[in-house]
Design a protein around this motif. Structure first.
Motif, PDB file in Angstrom:
ATOM      1  N   UNK A 119       0.842  -1.203   0.000  1.00 51.49           N
ATOM      2  CA  UNK A 119       0.000   0.000   0.000  1.00 51.49           C
ATOM      3  C   UNK A 119       0.872   1.247   0.000  1.00 51.49           C
ATOM      4  N   UNK A 120       0.542   2.173  -0.880  1.00 53.75           N
ATOM      5  CA  UNK A 120       1.301   3.424  -0.933  1.00 53.75           C
ATOM      6  C   UNK A 120       0.712   4.485  -0.016  1.00 53.75           C
ATOM      7  N   UNK A 121      -0.575   4.408   0.265  1.00 47.66           N
ATOM      8  CA  UNK A 121      -1.247   5.432   1.072  1.00 47.66           C
ATOM      9  C   UNK A 121      -0.731   5.432   2.512  1.00 47.66           C
ATOM     10  N   UNK A 122      -0.614   6.628   3.051  1.00 47.39           N
ATOM     11  CA  UNK A 122      -0.351   6.784   4.483  1.00 47.39           C
ATOM     12  C   UNK A 122      -1.671   6.480   5.175  1.00 47.39           C
ATOM     13  N   UNK A 123      -1.624   5.633   6.200  1.00 51.52           N
ATOM     14  CA  UNK A 123      -2.861   5.183   6.850  1.00 51.52           C
ATOM     15  C   UNK A 123      -3.296   6.050   8.027  1.00 51.52           C
ATOM     16  N   UNK A 124      -2.322   6.729   8.678  1.00 52.09           N
ATOM     17  CA  UNK A 124      -2.690   7.509   9.861  1.00 52.09           C
ATOM     18  C   UNK A 124      -1.561   8.457  10.211  1.00 52.09           C
ATOM     19  N   UNK A 125      -1.836   9.319  11.188  1.00 55.33           N
ATOM     20  CA  UNK A 125      -0.854  10.256  11.711  1.00 55.33           C
ATOM     21  C   UNK A 125       0.349   9.522  12.300  1.00 55.33           C
TER      22      UNK A 125
END
Length: 163
Positions: A119-125
């Motif tokens: 996954x390339x997306x950042x999932x959280x802070x």
């Protein structure tokens, strides 16, 4: 493209080319003031205080994309970080880390160092990227990885001489 080809705008509105940080180990982290992981500011500051003289630069990137947990204006964010956690490391302006408006640096980071299952997306802070003196992305670490857990890796990178 390389890390040193990017620039960032600080929370105070100054533009800093990352080429000015060439030869330093970088710890980049998307941050938020109203998150369950916000206490990581203190650990990031401890790393900054301990290793800045040896070549570490910590940079926080305030982001409001996750649960609207960074709603403040730049002055509010900076004041919160300084009074609550004594933050003296560099803070960028508030940015997006995902989507069409993602800061180009974060787009680069996620393209070159995907997360779990690709996954390339950042999932959280409080997702962190550790970058070597040569600009190589060494690791991507989720919010459950504390800054303290990176200390050994940081020390190893700081001991390596820049080529």
């Amino acid at each position: 493209m390389a890390i040193s080809d990017f620039s960032l705008n600080t929370i105070n509105g100054q533009t800093i080319p990352l080429s000015e940080l060439s030869g330093r180990v970088l710890l980049l982290c998307n941050t938020a003031s109203e998150c369950g992981f916000t206490k990581q500011y203190a650990a990031l500051e401890r790393l900054h205080q301990r290793y800045q003289g040896e070549g570490l630069s910590v940079i926080g990137f305030p982001c409001n994309q996750f649960g609207q947990q960074e709603p403040g204006q730049p002055v509010d964010i900076q004041q919160f970080c300084q009074t609550r956690y004594g933050v003296s490391f560099l803070l960028s302006e508030k940015i997006d880390v995902n989507g069409h408006n993602a800061h180009p640096l974060w787009h680069y980071l996620t393209e070159h160092k995907p997360g779990i299952l690709g996954s390339k997306a950042i999932k959280w802070n409080f997702t962190k990227f550790l970058i070597s003196r040569e600009g190589v992305i060494i690791g991507r670490y989720g919010p459950l990885t504390s800054p303290e857990a990176l200390q050994g890796r940081i020390e190893k990178l700081l001991q390596e001489k820049s080529s």
